[in-house]
Design an enzyme around this catalytic site. Sequence first.
Site, PDB file in Angstrom:
ATOM      1  N   LYS A   1     -14.843 -92.099   3.040  1.00  0.00           N
ATOM      2  CA  LYS A   1     -13.383 -92.195   3.138  1.00  0.00           C
ATOM      3  C   LYS A   1     -12.790 -93.004   1.976  1.00  0.00           C
ATOM      4  O   LYS A   1     -13.519 -93.660   1.219  1.00  0.00           O
ATOM      5  CB  LYS A   1     -13.024 -92.826   4.489  1.00  0.00           C
TER       6      LYS A   1
ATOM      7  N   TYR B   1      -8.158 -83.551  11.485  1.00  0.00           N
ATOM      8  CA  TYR B   1      -8.064 -84.507  12.590  1.00  0.00           C
ATOM      9  C   TYR B   1      -7.125 -84.019  13.697  1.00  0.00           C
ATOM     10  O   TYR B   1      -6.634 -84.832  14.480  1.00  0.00           O
ATOM     11  CB  TYR B   1      -7.615 -85.872  12.068  1.00  0.00           C
TER      12      TYR B   1
ATOM     13  N   ASN C   1     -12.787 -97.222   8.078  1.00  0.00           N
ATOM     14  CA  ASN C   1     -14.176 -97.459   8.489  1.00  0.00           C
ATOM     15  C   ASN C   1     -15.190 -96.656   7.671  1.00  0.00           C
ATOM     16  O   ASN C   1     -16.264 -96.315   8.155  1.00  0.00           O
ATOM     17  CB  ASN C   1     -14.339 -97.256   9.996  1.00  0.00           C
TER      18      ASN C   1
ATOM     19  N   HIS D   1     -16.997 -90.646   7.904  1.00  0.00           N
ATOM     20  CA  HIS D   1     -16.861 -89.718   9.035  1.00  0.00           C
ATOM     21  C   HIS D   1     -18.170 -88.960   9.184  1.00  0.00           C
ATOM     22  O   HIS D   1     -18.800 -88.613   8.186  1.00  0.00           O
ATOM     23  CB  HIS D   1     -15.738 -88.692   8.769  1.00  0.00           C
TER      24      HIS D   1
ATOM     25  N   GLU E   1     -16.442 -77.988  10.538  1.00  0.00           N
ATOM     26  CA  GLU E   1     -15.989 -78.934   9.515  1.00  0.00           C
ATOM     27  C   GLU E   1     -16.564 -78.581   8.140  1.00  0.00           C
ATOM     28  O   GLU E   1     -15.861 -78.643   7.129  1.00  0.00           O
ATOM     29  CB  GLU E   1     -16.376 -80.358   9.919  1.00  0.00           C
TER      30      GLU E   1
HETATM   31  P1  GDP Z   1     -15.484 -91.601  14.814  1.00  0.00           P
HETATM   32  O1  GDP Z   1     -16.028 -90.306  15.356  1.00  0.00           O
HETATM   33  O2  GDP Z   1     -16.441 -92.770  14.988  1.00  0.00           O
HETATM   34  O3  GDP Z   1     -14.991 -91.493  13.398  1.00  0.00           O
HETATM   35  O4  GDP Z   1     -14.230 -92.023  15.717  1.00  0.00           O
HETATM   36  P2  GDP Z   1     -13.050 -91.172  16.440  1.00  0.00           P
HETATM   37  O5  GDP Z   1     -13.350 -89.709  16.445  1.00  0.00           O
HETATM   38  O6  GDP Z   1     -12.774 -91.851  17.744  1.00  0.00           O
HETATM   39  O7  GDP Z   1     -11.777 -91.458  15.495  1.00  0.00           O
HETATM   40  C1  GDP Z   1     -11.629 -90.775  14.288  1.00  0.00           C
HETATM   41  C2  GDP Z   1     -11.114 -91.742  13.259  1.00  0.00           C
HETATM   42  O8  GDP Z   1      -9.813 -92.168  13.608  1.00  0.00           O
HETATM   43  C3  GDP Z   1     -11.920 -93.046  13.123  1.00  0.00           C
HETATM   44  O9  GDP Z   1     -13.072 -92.925  12.339  1.00  0.00           O
HETATM   45  C4  GDP Z   1     -10.892 -93.962  12.489  1.00  0.00           C
HETATM   46  O10 GDP Z   1     -10.776 -93.749  11.069  1.00  0.00           O
HETATM   47  C5  GDP Z   1      -9.600 -93.498  13.153  1.00  0.00           C
HETATM   48  N1  GDP Z   1      -9.292 -94.350  14.308  1.00  0.00           N
HETATM   49  C6  GDP Z   1      -9.893 -94.387  15.524  1.00  0.00           C
HETATM   50  N2  GDP Z   1      -9.340 -95.308  16.329  1.00  0.00           N
HETATM   51  C7  GDP Z   1      -8.344 -95.890  15.584  1.00  0.00           C
HETATM   52  C8  GDP Z   1      -7.390 -96.929  15.858  1.00  0.00           C
HETATM   53  O11 GDP Z   1      -7.346 -97.510  16.940  1.00  0.00           O
HETATM   54  N3  GDP Z   1      -6.533 -97.223  14.826  1.00  0.00           N
HETATM   55  C9  GDP Z   1      -6.563 -96.593  13.626  1.00  0.00           C
HETATM   56  N4  GDP Z   1      -5.683 -96.927  12.665  1.00  0.00           N
HETATM   57  N5  GDP Z   1      -7.444 -95.606  13.337  1.00  0.00           N
HETATM   58  C10 GDP Z   1      -8.326 -95.268  14.304  1.00  0.00           C
END
Ligand code: GDP
Length: 140
Positions: free
Chosen positions: A11, A51, A114, A117, A128
């Site tokens: 990212k 997303y 973070n 992905h 994807e």
């Molecule tokens: P992943 O599969 O571990 O990437 O997590 P998710 O599918 O739950 O979320 C997708 C992405 O959305 C995450 O990797 C973060 O970049 C973002 N994200 C998730 N939760 C939050 C949050 O509470 N705040 C913000 N700003 N971004 C979030």
Amino acid sequence: MAIERTFSILKPDATARNLTGAINALIEQAGLRIVAQKRIRMTRDQAETFYAVHKARPFFGELVDFMVSGPVVVQVLEGEGAVLKYRDVMGATDPSKAADGTIRKAHAQSIGENSVHGSDAPETGAIEIAQFFSGNEIVG
Ligand code: GDP
């Protein structure tokens, strides 16, 4: 266990801090092969489509803004049980909860920024991968 492919993104927070090589080293040390890779600037359309599953979440706008804020490196990773293996190497979404030795523990800045992905299942992985790569760009 079967040889699988998964989709990965380094990212914008990772490319901004020049961490492509450091993260790729962790990927390769885990036994995953990088069989396709390119550095791109995601368009807003691409980020919103990618997303779309999070569209209703309060952080969706922030997430899309972040993903278009700088270059990303999109990748196809291959290996035995690649989907789950990469999820293990990435660590928890929230870096404060990520285990030692994971990419997010070592490099992520926050739950949003973070660093990586990874697909959550082989079926989503295939969708994807097809969003960013044509077949002849993947060389296993
Ligand atoms: P992943 O599969 O571990 O990437 O997590 P998710 O599918 O739950 O979320 C997708 C992405 O959305 C995450 O990797 C973060 O970049 C973002 N994200 C998730 N939760 C939050 C949050 O509470 N705040 C913000 N700003 N971004 C979030």
